[in-house]
Scaffold this motif. Structure first.
Motif, short mmCIF file in Angstrom:
data_model
loop_
_atom_site.label_atom_id
_atom_site.label_comp_id
_atom_site.label_asym_id
_atom_site.label_seq_id
_atom_site.Cartn_x
_atom_site.Cartn_y
_atom_site.Cartn_z
N PRO A 1 0.84 -1.20 0.00
CA PRO A 1 0.00 0.00 0.00
C PRO A 1 0.87 1.25 0.00
CG PRO A 1 -0.76 -1.58 1.64
CD PRO A 1 0.56 -2.09 1.14
N LEU A 2 0.38 2.32 -0.58
CA LEU A 2 1.17 3.54 -0.71
C LEU A 2 1.70 4.06 0.62
CD1 LEU A 2 2.33 5.79 -2.41
CD2 LEU A 2 0.10 6.92 -2.37
N PRO A 3 0.92 4.10 1.70
CA PRO A 3 1.49 4.58 2.97
C PRO A 3 2.70 3.76 3.43
CG PRO A 3 -0.90 4.53 3.11
CD PRO A 3 -0.54 3.84 1.83
N GLU A 4 2.66 2.45 3.21
CA GLU A 4 3.80 1.61 3.61
C GLU A 4 5.01 1.88 2.72
OE1 GLU A 4 2.96 -2.53 4.18
OE2 GLU A 4 0.93 -2.12 4.94
N ARG A 5 4.77 2.07 1.43
CA ARG A 5 5.88 2.40 0.53
C ARG A 5 6.57 3.69 0.96
NH1 ARG A 5 2.92 2.90 -4.71
NH2 ARG A 5 1.16 1.78 -3.81
N LEU A 6 5.77 4.71 1.27
CA LEU A 6 6.35 5.99 1.66
C LEU A 6 7.03 5.90 3.02
CD1 LEU A 6 3.67 8.56 0.46
CD2 LEU A 6 5.89 8.05 -0.56
N THR A 7 6.50 5.09 3.92
CA THR A 7 7.15 4.90 5.22
C THR A 7 8.52 4.27 5.05
OG1 THR A 7 5.02 4.70 6.38
CG2 THR A 7 6.96 3.77 7.46
N GLU A 8 8.60 3.23 4.21
CA GLU A 8 9.90 2.59 3.97
C GLU A 8 10.86 3.57 3.28
OE1 GLU A 8 10.06 -1.24 2.25
OE2 GLU A 8 8.43 -2.07 3.47
N ALA A 9 10.33 4.39 2.38
CA ALA A 9 11.18 5.38 1.71
C ALA A 9 11.72 6.38 2.71
CB ALA A 9 10.39 6.10 0.61
N ALA A 10 10.88 6.86 3.63
CA ALA A 10 11.32 7.81 4.64
C ALA A 10 12.37 7.19 5.54
CB ALA A 10 10.13 8.29 5.46
N GLU A 11 12.21 5.93 5.90
CA GLU A 11 13.20 5.26 6.75
C GLU A 11 14.54 5.13 6.02
OE1 GLU A 11 11.11 1.68 7.61
OE2 GLU A 11 10.07 2.53 9.36
N ALA A 12 14.50 4.79 4.73
CA ALA A 12 15.73 4.65 3.96
C ALA A 12 16.46 5.99 3.85
CB ALA A 12 15.43 4.08 2.58
N MET A 13 15.71 7.04 3.57
CA MET A 13 16.34 8.35 3.41
C MET A 13 16.82 8.91 4.76
SD MET A 13 14.38 10.32 0.32
CE MET A 13 12.72 10.04 0.91
N ARG A 14 16.10 8.59 5.82
CA ARG A 14 16.56 9.01 7.14
C ARG A 14 17.91 8.36 7.47
NH1 ARG A 14 13.19 7.74 12.59
NH2 ARG A 14 13.59 5.61 11.87
N ALA A 15 18.04 7.06 7.18
CA ALA A 15 19.31 6.38 7.42
C ALA A 15 20.44 7.01 6.60
CB ALA A 15 19.18 4.89 7.09
N HIS A 16 20.11 7.38 5.36
CA HIS A 16 21.11 8.02 4.48
C HIS A 16 21.55 9.35 5.09
CE1 HIS A 16 23.05 9.54 0.90
NE2 HIS A 16 22.15 10.49 0.75
N LEU A 17 20.61 10.17 5.54
CA LEU A 17 20.96 11.47 6.11
C LEU A 17 21.70 11.32 7.43
CD1 LEU A 17 17.69 13.45 5.36
CD2 LEU A 17 19.89 13.70 4.23
N GLU A 18 21.33 10.32 8.21
CA GLU A 18 22.03 10.10 9.48
C GLU A 18 23.48 9.69 9.25
OE1 GLU A 18 19.55 7.24 11.43
OE2 GLU A 18 18.31 8.78 12.41
N ARG A 19 23.72 8.91 8.19
CA ARG A 19 25.10 8.52 7.89
C ARG A 19 25.91 9.73 7.46
NH1 ARG A 19 27.54 4.18 3.52
NH2 ARG A 19 26.67 5.63 2.01
N ILE A 20 25.31 10.58 6.63
CA ILE A 20 26.01 11.81 6.23
C ILE A 20 26.33 12.65 7.46
CG2 ILE A 20 25.75 14.02 5.02
CD1 ILE A 20 24.03 12.58 2.96
N GLY A 21 25.33 12.83 8.33
CA GLY A 21 25.54 13.64 9.53
C GLY A 21 26.61 13.06 10.44
N ALA A 22 26.64 11.74 10.58
CA ALA A 22 27.62 11.11 11.45
C ALA A 22 29.04 11.31 10.94
CB ALA A 22 27.31 9.62 11.61
#
Length: 226
Positions: A94-115
């Motif tokens: 479902p679209l909400p689950e797709r967007l949730t997984e996308a947000a989690e993936a991009m959050r991990a990406h940004l956290e790695r950059i920040g770290a």
């Protein structure tokens, strides 16, 4: 009848060695978590131990430690990993689950950059060495465009249900996520990736089309908007 002599064992073949590019990538992968933890204070000896190689091997593919740190920053900033994560999300969800997984993936990406960047900055390495590799404007724009296209692809199965074009919805989604990450609002007591997906799709009003929200109220009831 005499038995034939035993055959000679086949000579063992040496496994092909890594190319310089492969070895650089392997060293950077081993170095990234150490740089995120120790910043510029991490030693090449420690990186070599983490990579399972001799320290001299590092300097066969990197001119010096600064070049290795530049490569770590470039790898942290590269969107390649998050694009692969986005590309692996099941479009049947479902679209909400797709967007949730996308947000989690991009959050991990940004956290790695920040770290990585944050640890280097905190340890005194502000902008890298003079002449060190910095992402060009064209590269940043290409990365941003690739992220928007990847999110738009996740939205594609529900194109007909959206009020805005896919690319615009993707840009709003990414922009909201990045703004929350920069403000430290995502995680903890802030909105979760699921909250972000829900608000993007449904807004924050309980009855967004009700009359009470469509026109401002005056002392004598709803007043018209000029």
């Amino acid at each position: 009848m005499s038995e034939p002599p035993p055959s000679e064992p086949a000579p063992r073949r040496r496994a092909p060695g890594m190319s310089p590019e492969q070895r650089r990538a392997m060293i950077v992968a081993a170095a990234l978590p150490l740089v995120a933890e120790h910043g510029a204070a991490v030693t090449t000896a420690r990186i070599a131990r983490a990579a399972g190689i001799g320290e001299a091997t590092i300097f066969r593919v990197f001119a010096d430690k600064d070049e290795l740190l530049d490569a770590c920053v470039a790898e942290a900033l590269s969107p390649g990993h998050v694009l692969r994560e986005l590309g692996s999300i099941d479009l049947e969800l479902p679209l909400p689950e797709r967007l949730t997984e996308a947000a989690e993936a991009m959050r991990a990406h940004l956290e790695r950059i920040g770290a990585v960047v944050g640890a280097l900055y905190a340890s005194g390495r502000r902008r890298g060495r003079p002449g060190g590799e910095q992402p060009a404007q064209d590269d940043r724009e290409a990365s941003a465009r690739a992220l928007r296209e990847a999110v738009a692809e996740l939205l594609e199965p529900d194109r007909d249900a959206l009020r805005l074009p896919l690319e615009k919805v993707a840009a709003i989604f990414i922009g909201t996520l990045f703004a929350q990450m920069r403000g430290g609002a995502l995680g903890g007591d802030g909105p979760t990736p699921a909250d972000l997906a829900d608000v993007l799709l449904h807004g924050v009003l309980k009855q967004p089309h009700s009359q009470s929200h469509s026109r401002p109220q005056g002392p004598d009831g709803p007043r018209s908007v000029a």
